[in-house]
Design a protein around this motif. Structure first.
Motif, short mmCIF file in Angstrom:
data_model
loop_
_atom_site.label_atom_id
_atom_site.label_comp_id
_atom_site.label_asym_id
_atom_site.label_seq_id
_atom_site.Cartn_x
_atom_site.Cartn_y
_atom_site.Cartn_z
N GLY A 10 0.83 -1.20 0.00
CA GLY A 10 0.00 0.00 0.00
C GLY A 10 0.86 1.25 0.00
N HIS A 11 0.42 2.27 -0.74
CA HIS A 11 1.32 3.40 -0.96
C HIS A 11 1.63 4.16 0.34
CE1 HIS A 11 -2.63 5.38 -1.16
NE2 HIS A 11 -2.02 6.49 -0.86
N ARG A 12 0.67 4.24 1.27
CA ARG A 12 0.97 4.93 2.53
C ARG A 12 1.96 4.12 3.37
NH1 ARG A 12 -4.44 5.77 1.58
NH2 ARG A 12 -5.12 7.94 1.45
N LEU A 13 1.76 2.81 3.41
CA LEU A 13 2.70 1.95 4.12
C LEU A 13 4.07 1.97 3.45
CD1 LEU A 13 0.33 -1.05 4.88
CD2 LEU A 13 1.29 0.54 6.55
N PHE A 14 4.06 1.95 2.13
CA PHE A 14 5.31 2.04 1.35
C PHE A 14 6.08 3.29 1.79
CE2 PHE A 14 8.11 3.00 -2.05
CZ PHE A 14 8.31 1.88 -2.82
N GLU A 15 5.39 4.45 1.81
CA GLU A 15 6.05 5.71 2.13
C GLU A 15 6.57 5.72 3.57
OE1 GLU A 15 3.04 8.26 -0.76
OE2 GLU A 15 2.78 8.25 1.42
N ARG A 16 5.79 5.18 4.49
CA ARG A 16 6.17 5.26 5.89
C ARG A 16 7.37 4.36 6.20
NH1 ARG A 16 1.50 7.21 5.16
NH2 ARG A 16 0.29 8.40 6.69
N PHE A 17 7.40 3.18 5.60
CA PHE A 17 8.52 2.28 5.89
C PHE A 17 9.77 2.66 5.11
CE2 PHE A 17 5.30 -0.32 7.87
CZ PHE A 17 5.99 -0.93 8.90
N VAL A 18 9.61 3.38 4.00
CA VAL A 18 10.78 3.91 3.30
C VAL A 18 11.38 5.07 4.09
CG1 VAL A 18 11.52 5.18 1.25
CG2 VAL A 18 10.14 3.12 1.00
N ALA A 19 10.51 5.89 4.68
CA ALA A 19 10.98 7.06 5.42
C ALA A 19 11.50 6.71 6.81
CB ALA A 19 9.86 8.08 5.55
N ALA A 20 11.20 5.51 7.31
CA ALA A 20 11.59 5.14 8.67
C ALA A 20 13.10 5.07 8.81
CB ALA A 20 10.96 3.79 9.04
N GLU A 21 13.57 5.49 9.96
CA GLU A 21 15.01 5.43 10.24
C GLU A 21 15.42 4.01 10.60
OE1 GLU A 21 18.26 7.51 13.28
OE2 GLU A 21 16.13 8.07 13.31
N ASP A 22 16.51 3.55 10.02
CA ASP A 22 16.98 2.20 10.28
C ASP A 22 17.56 2.10 11.69
OD1 ASP A 22 16.25 1.73 7.73
OD2 ASP A 22 18.27 1.45 6.93
N PRO A 23 17.24 1.04 12.42
CA PRO A 23 17.83 0.85 13.76
C PRO A 23 19.33 0.59 13.65
CG PRO A 23 15.87 -0.53 13.43
CD PRO A 23 16.26 0.00 12.09
N ALA A 24 20.01 0.83 14.74
CA ALA A 24 21.46 0.60 14.75
C ALA A 24 21.80 -0.87 14.96
CB ALA A 24 22.09 1.45 15.86
N ALA A 25 20.87 -1.65 15.55
CA ALA A 25 21.18 -3.03 15.93
C ALA A 25 21.13 -4.00 14.76
CB ALA A 25 20.22 -3.48 17.04
N PHE A 26 20.45 -3.65 13.69
CA PHE A 26 20.34 -4.57 12.54
C PHE A 26 20.07 -3.74 11.28
CE2 PHE A 26 16.28 -4.24 14.73
CZ PHE A 26 15.41 -3.86 13.72
N LYS A 27 20.24 -4.38 10.14
CA LYS A 27 20.01 -3.71 8.86
C LYS A 27 18.60 -4.00 8.37
CE LYS A 27 24.77 -3.47 7.17
NZ LYS A 27 25.70 -3.81 6.05
N VAL A 28 18.09 -3.06 7.60
CA VAL A 28 16.76 -3.19 7.00
C VAL A 28 16.93 -3.23 5.48
CG1 VAL A 28 14.47 -2.18 6.75
CG2 VAL A 28 15.68 -1.98 8.94
N TRP A 29 16.40 -4.29 4.87
CA TRP A 29 16.47 -4.45 3.42
C TRP A 29 15.07 -4.23 2.85
CZ3 TRP A 29 21.41 -4.91 1.88
CH2 TRP A 29 22.33 -5.39 2.81
N ARG A 30 14.95 -3.24 1.99
CA ARG A 30 13.67 -2.90 1.38
C ARG A 30 13.69 -3.31 -0.08
NH1 ARG A 30 15.39 1.12 4.78
NH2 ARG A 30 13.93 1.79 6.42
N GLY A 31 12.70 -4.11 -0.47
CA GLY A 31 12.68 -4.55 -1.86
C GLY A 31 11.67 -5.65 -2.09
N LEU A 32 12.02 -6.61 -2.96
CA LEU A 32 11.11 -7.67 -3.39
C LEU A 32 11.18 -8.84 -2.41
CD1 LEU A 32 9.21 -8.75 -5.66
CD2 LEU A 32 11.27 -9.80 -6.68
#
Length: 553
Positions: free
Chosen positions: A445-467
């Protein structure tokens, strides 16, 4: 009386002397009519009338006792009766005094306004008593179930703080019913949202006491005028006053007649000052009172409108919150989500059939958590459970969180989190000579897409956004995993429930996204890594929710 009436109506939730609650209908409306219902509704009137009746009956008794036993016993009884009557009158006059104070004090807080209005326009828990500090959720769960049985799933529940008997229970209820956006640490009322959020259908109509302030002042002025008239007349006539208003009582009687443009038949003032005062009283008092009544009514209507608009805005903020439904598929994922939300299993709500954990208002959104079965084919799987959850709870957003396997071990680590901005559903056509992929690629969903793209990545682990691949197959094979990695070079990982989430939400126009932590590489399952991956996925999701990403502005 009121508890007995509540029990007759089914509004009493009784777990014992140390744990019970009483519900009340909006404006105490209810089916049928009877003496007990009338007494319950008009309780304050009954108390006042009964107090006066006791006073008059007791006066007769005192008079008789004076004749039979003499004065001392009667005097003692009179004092006791006076104390009783004063107590009754004080209890009845207190709301009026509180109303008068509200005219001169600073504007009440929104939660104080809501505490006055909500119990009359919403279902309310007017009494809640729980002595044992352990497991108060059992009583509150029964309250929610009884409310659903009496009023259905579409009503909010107001919980006035003054109706809760213990400090610990007040804190529990404030967290259990936390829909009102108030900043005060101990709000006067809290609200528990319904499963479905209906529009508000009625407004509260109030009356005020400002006009009675004017009447009290006017009565004081007339009493003062009577004192002046009596002084002028007694000074002029001396000891031979006859039918002149020379005493305060006769002057007050004459002034009362002049208010109504009349002259008493046996009282005639002789001084010019008294006649002028009577003329002013006749010309000024009644017309001014009528004008003041209209002016005060218009002023108080504006005052009420301001309060009601503030109250309406408060309720609109509560009932207009976005609702976020979090889904998990395993015990590990459920425990991780509850732990991150600082909630327990006591927060579960069974009223809609499928168990739902009501986590309260987080970051301005009403957050729910539900566990569904893994995969998409079993009767308890996401494909069958999620449509029921959407129908009953009407969320605007659905987030599937939990664990998955990674496909890029050369750059990923166990515990990293994959945000499925796009979802590749796997649907194979298997022929004699070839295997063809027929699934589609869908975006979050486009709102969820935008919010999780804009979210700051935690320092304890990496966040991979994609397929993210979604297939109703538990992958635990190095060869199958190698085929998936080769066939979908852009994929970050794979999981089992995302396709069902997408299928259930798209028809209801509900946005969804899949957020999962990497617990293995598609072979060699690792229970310890599952706990880490589930905890990291829950951490990312709650970080986004707590940031106010779903706060409707």
């Amino acid at each position: 009386m009121q508890i007995y009436r509540a029990e007759r109506d089914g509004r009493l939730i009784w777990r014992g002397v140390g744990s019970f609650a009483v519900l009340r209908r909006p404006a105490d409306r209810g089916p049928g009519f009877g003496p007990l219902r009338w007494v319950d509704r008009q309780w304050y009137v009954v108390v006042m009338v009964a107090g006066l009746a006791v006073f008059f009956v007791a006066a007769v008794v005192v008079a008789v006792l004076c004749r039979v036993f003499g004065q001392p016993p009667a005097v003692y009884l009179s004092v006791l009766l006076l104390v009783y009557v004063l107590g009754v009158l004080t209890d009845q006059v207190t709301p009026a005094v509180r109303g008068l104070r509200s005219l001169v004090r600073e504007a009440p807080r929104p939660d104080q306004v809501a505490a006055e209005q909500l119990p009359y326009e919403q279902w309310a828990m007017v009494l809640c008593h729980h002595e044992d500090g352990s497991r108060p959720a059992l009583l509150l769960n029964e309250v929610a179930a009884r409310l659903n049985a009496l009023a259905g799933p579409d009503v909010a529940l107001a919980c006035p703080r003054k109706g809760i008997t213990t400090r610990h229970m007040r804190a529990v209820v404030a967290k259990w019913a936390d829909a009102l956006p108030v900043e005060h640490e101990e709000p006067e009322v809290s609200v528990r949202l319904p499963r479905r959020l209906p529009p508000r259908t009625h407004r509260v109509v109030e009356s005020g006491a400002f006009f009675f302030v004017y009447l009290a002042v006017m009565a004081l002025l007339l009493a003062s005028a009577s004192y002046l008239v009596a002084g002028w007349e007694s000074a002029a006539c001396g000891s031979r006053c006859g039918n002149r208003p020379a005493s305060w009582s006769t002057a007050f009687e004459w002034i009362g007649y002049r208010v109504l443009f009349q002259n008493p038949p046996d009282l005639v003032p002789g001084t010019g000052y008294a006649r002028l005062t009577g003329l002013l009283v006749a010309v000024v008092t009644l017309p001014t009172t009528l004008l003041m009544a209209v002016a005060c009514a218009r002023y108080f209507v504006r005052y009420l409108r301001t309060r009601q608009e503030a109250h309406a805005a408060l309720m609109a903020a509560a009932l207009g919150r976005d609702r976020v439904l979090l889904l998990v598929a395993t015990d590990v994922e459920l425990e991780a989500a509850l732990r991150r939300a600082r909630a327990t299993r006591d927060a579960v709500d069974y009223s809609a059939g499928h168990p739902v954990f009501r986590l309260g208002v987080i970051g301005g959104a009403d957050v729910l958590l539900a566990r569904v079965g893994p995969g998409v084919t079993s009767p308890v799987s996401t494909a069958y459970s999620l449509p029921e959850l959407i129908a009953n709870w009407k969320p605007q957003f659905v987030i599937m969180l939990g664990i998955c396997f990674g496909l890029r071990e050369e750059k990923q680590s166990l515990g990293d989190v994959i945000v499925g901005l796009r979802l590749q559903t796997l649907n194979m056509r298997v022929g004699e000579t070839e295997v063809r992929q027929r699934g589609e690629v869908v975006a979050a969903g486009h709102r969820l897409f935008e919010r999780f793209v804009a979210a700051e990545d935690p320092a304890a682990f990496k966040v991979w956004r994609g397929l993210l691949l979604s297939w109703d197959v538990l992958v635990d094979s190095a060869s199958l995993r190698a085929w998936m990695k080769a066939s979908f070079p852009d994929a970050e990982g794979g999981e089992m429930e995302g396709a069902a989430v997408r299928a259930a939400t798209v028809r209801e126009f509900v946005e969804c996204i899949v957020v999962k932590g990497i617990c293995d590489w598609g072979f060699g399952k690792n229970p310890d890594a599952q706990q880490l991956a589930a905890a990291n996925a829950a951490s990312l999701v709650f970080d986004v929710v707590e940031s106010g990403a779903f706060l409707r502005g």
